[in-house]
Enzyme design. Structure first.
Site, PDB file in Angstrom:
ATOM      1  N   LYS A  71       0.799  -1.237   0.000  1.00  0.00           N
ATOM      2  CA  LYS A  71       0.000   0.000   0.000  1.00  0.00           C
ATOM      3  C   LYS A  71       0.834   1.291   0.000  1.00  0.00           C
ATOM      4  O   LYS A  71       0.486   2.243  -0.686  1.00  0.00           O
ATOM      5  CB  LYS A  71      -0.954   0.009   1.197  1.00  0.00           C
ATOM      6  CG  LYS A  71      -2.070  -1.017   1.103  1.00  0.00           C
ATOM      7  CD  LYS A  71      -3.013  -0.882   2.276  1.00  0.00           C
ATOM      8  CE  LYS A  71      -3.962  -2.059   2.345  1.00  0.00           C
ATOM      9  NZ  LYS A  71      -4.918  -1.942   3.447  1.00  0.00           N
ATOM     10  N   ASP A 107      -9.940   2.507   2.966  1.00  0.00           N
ATOM     11  CA  ASP A 107      -9.940   1.789   4.251  1.00  0.00           C
ATOM     12  C   ASP A 107     -10.619   2.604   5.358  1.00  0.00           C
ATOM     13  O   ASP A 107     -11.437   2.073   6.114  1.00  0.00           O
ATOM     14  CB  ASP A 107      -8.499   1.469   4.688  1.00  0.00           C
ATOM     15  CG  ASP A 107      -7.902   0.342   3.870  1.00  0.00           C
ATOM     16  OD1 ASP A 107      -8.655  -0.528   3.401  1.00  0.00           O
ATOM     17  OD2 ASP A 107      -6.664   0.325   3.707  1.00  0.00           O
ATOM     18  N   GLY A 135       1.096   1.009   9.437  1.00  0.00           N
ATOM     19  CA  GLY A 135       0.375   1.487   8.250  1.00  0.00           C
ATOM     20  C   GLY A 135      -1.138   1.458   8.432  1.00  0.00           C
ATOM     21  O   GLY A 135      -1.838   2.376   7.995  1.00  0.00           O
ATOM     22  N   THR A 158       6.321   0.440  20.431  1.00  0.00           N
ATOM     23  CA  THR A 158       7.424   1.357  20.142  1.00  0.00           C
ATOM     24  C   THR A 158       6.873   2.781  20.167  1.00  0.00           C
ATOM     25  O   THR A 158       6.173   3.211  19.250  1.00  0.00           O
ATOM     26  CB  THR A 158       8.005   1.053  18.745  1.00  0.00           C
ATOM     27  OG1 THR A 158       8.188  -0.363  18.631  1.00  0.00           O
ATOM     28  CG2 THR A 158       9.306   1.770  18.504  1.00  0.00           C
TER      29      THR A 158
HETATM   30  P1  ATR Z   1       0.374  -2.704   9.337  1.00  0.00           P
HETATM   31  O1  ATR Z   1       0.546  -2.150   7.970  1.00  0.00           O
HETATM   32  O2  ATR Z   1      -0.507  -3.934   9.433  1.00  0.00           O
HETATM   33  O3  ATR Z   1      -0.028  -1.658  10.339  1.00  0.00           O
HETATM   34  P2  ATR Z   1       3.043  -2.535  10.340  1.00  0.00           P
HETATM   35  O4  ATR Z   1       3.207  -1.201   9.707  1.00  0.00           O
HETATM   36  O5  ATR Z   1       4.176  -3.507  10.279  1.00  0.00           O
HETATM   37  O6  ATR Z   1       1.795  -3.291   9.762  1.00  0.00           O
HETATM   38  O7  ATR Z   1       2.655  -2.291  11.877  1.00  0.00           O
HETATM   39  C1  ATR Z   1       2.412  -3.337  12.751  1.00  0.00           C
HETATM   40  C2  ATR Z   1       1.950  -2.791  14.124  1.00  0.00           C
HETATM   41  O8  ATR Z   1       1.678  -3.900  14.974  1.00  0.00           O
HETATM   42  C3  ATR Z   1       2.978  -1.950  14.837  1.00  0.00           C
HETATM   43  O9  ATR Z   1       2.326  -0.985  15.629  1.00  0.00           O
HETATM   44  C4  ATR Z   1       3.680  -2.988  15.726  1.00  0.00           C
HETATM   45  O10 ATR Z   1       4.287  -2.450  16.882  1.00  0.00           O
HETATM   46  P3  ATR Z   1       5.783  -1.823  16.799  1.00  0.00           P
HETATM   47  O11 ATR Z   1       5.620  -0.478  16.122  1.00  0.00           O
HETATM   48  O12 ATR Z   1       6.237  -1.749  18.189  1.00  0.00           O
HETATM   49  O13 ATR Z   1       6.591  -2.792  15.947  1.00  0.00           O
HETATM   50  C5  ATR Z   1       2.496  -3.804  16.145  1.00  0.00           C
HETATM   51  N1  ATR Z   1       2.864  -5.158  16.570  1.00  0.00           N
HETATM   52  C6  ATR Z   1       3.135  -6.232  15.777  1.00  0.00           C
HETATM   53  N2  ATR Z   1       3.414  -7.321  16.517  1.00  0.00           N
HETATM   54  C7  ATR Z   1       3.316  -6.934  17.829  1.00  0.00           C
HETATM   55  C8  ATR Z   1       3.465  -7.595  19.092  1.00  0.00           C
HETATM   56  N3  ATR Z   1       3.783  -8.896  19.165  1.00  0.00           N
HETATM   57  N4  ATR Z   1       3.279  -6.869  20.195  1.00  0.00           N
HETATM   58  C9  ATR Z   1       2.956  -5.569  20.143  1.00  0.00           C
HETATM   59  N5  ATR Z   1       2.793  -4.871  18.995  1.00  0.00           N
HETATM   60  C10 ATR Z   1       2.965  -5.548  17.852  1.00  0.00           C
END
Ligand code: ATR
Length: 278
Positions: A71, A107, A135, A158
């Protein structure tokens, strides 16, 4: 006589993409509205994305849905973009218009339609908590802020990523960032949205328990035939309602369909036909 009949081609590009329900949804929309079109699953690796989009266009493609992980990249490839796609920094719908690529993002409006119309959730003056700052979150903050909530808090593992989004969106409405364990206990939430991808890996991070009351509506952007980990967590912690994102999926598809065909399908029977109206 050599007569070639060409049907307008559409499809969804992703990597992987085999799990996508978009072909089923768009087929049901096409039948309902009497549109002659076909809709394909297109698995395309990131390094082949540009070429694949141009080839689809050359071979009669009229429009595409774009899904994970493409995307943001497609937002850089299109010739023109809607305001909402620019705000989201991501494109989930392309319309091929006279040789040009027009990018849109449906979305956010899909989520709003599901919340407002299908589920009757009022967002004006509401307290909203979004879990995750990737994202998916970026795609929904703008439309949610336009509904004039009292506060939209973004909690993320984070903190820097949540703060980045706050810096980006604070001119549109009231936003705040924190870590999961820093969500203020006394701050009541009307709506908690899970926008992390943790559930995809079967994880349930330490989501803030104190944020849920018996008046809290919980919505998981993820969906599945089985209850997602976040939905289960929300139910266990006494949420008023716990919903998975099937409705958003169907509503964003309807908005894409409208962009391509100029007709808005009725989403209710499609949700019902898919037996997924959770
Ligand atoms: P998307 O496009 O689906 O949002 P992304 O940009 O990779 O995918 O973002 C994933 C989100 O899920 C992030 O907020 C990530 O947290 P971090 O920014 O700390 O990486 C969160 N996330 C994924 N796995 C996680 C986990 N096991 N525990 C907490 N947060 C998680």
């Amino acid at each position: 006589m050599n007569e070639t009949v060409t049907i307008d081609r559409y499809g969804v590009m992703g990597y992987p993409v085999s799990h996508s329900r978009s072909p089923v949804i768009h087929r049901l929309f096409a039948i309902q509205t009497g549109q002659e079109m076909q809709y394909e699953l297109l698995q395309v690796a990131p390094e082949k994305l540009d070429i694949a989009i141009r080839q689809f266009q050359r071979t009669g493609g009229k429009g595409l849905n774009i899904t994970v992980p493409h995307k943001s990249e497609v937002a850089r490839l299109v010739d023109q973009m809607s305001e909402r796609a620019r705000t989201a920094g991501a494109v989930n719908t392309i319309a091929f218009r006279g040789g040009e690529l027009y990018g849109d993002n449906t979305d956010g409006i899909g989520l709003l339609r599901d919340l407002n119309v299908n589920l009757g959730v009022n967002l004006e003056d509401a307290g909203i908590l979004i879990l995750g700052a990737g994202g998916a979150t970026r795609g929904i903050i703008g439309p949610l802020l336009e509904m004039q909530p009292a506060l939209l808090r973004i909690a993320n593992r984070t903190i820097e990523k949540a703060q980045y989004l706050v810096d980006h969106f604070e001119k549109i409405g009231p936003v705040a960032a924190c870590r999961f364990d820093e969500v203020p206990v006394a701050e009541p939430y009307d709506l908690i949205i899970n926008a992390t991808s943790a559930g995809l890996h079967g994880d349930t991070p330490p989501y803030p328990e104190a944020a849920i009351t018996e008046n809290t509506f919980c919505y998981d952007l993820s969906y599945g035939l089985n209850t997602t980990p976040f939905s289960a967590w929300a139910r266990e912690h006494g949420a008023k309602k716990s919903i998975m994102g099937w409705g958003m999926l169907v509503e964003q598809a309807a908005e894409s369909f409208h962009l391509w065909r100029g007709i808005r399908p009725d989403t209710a029977p499609v949700l019902k036909q898919m037996h997924i109206n959770a």
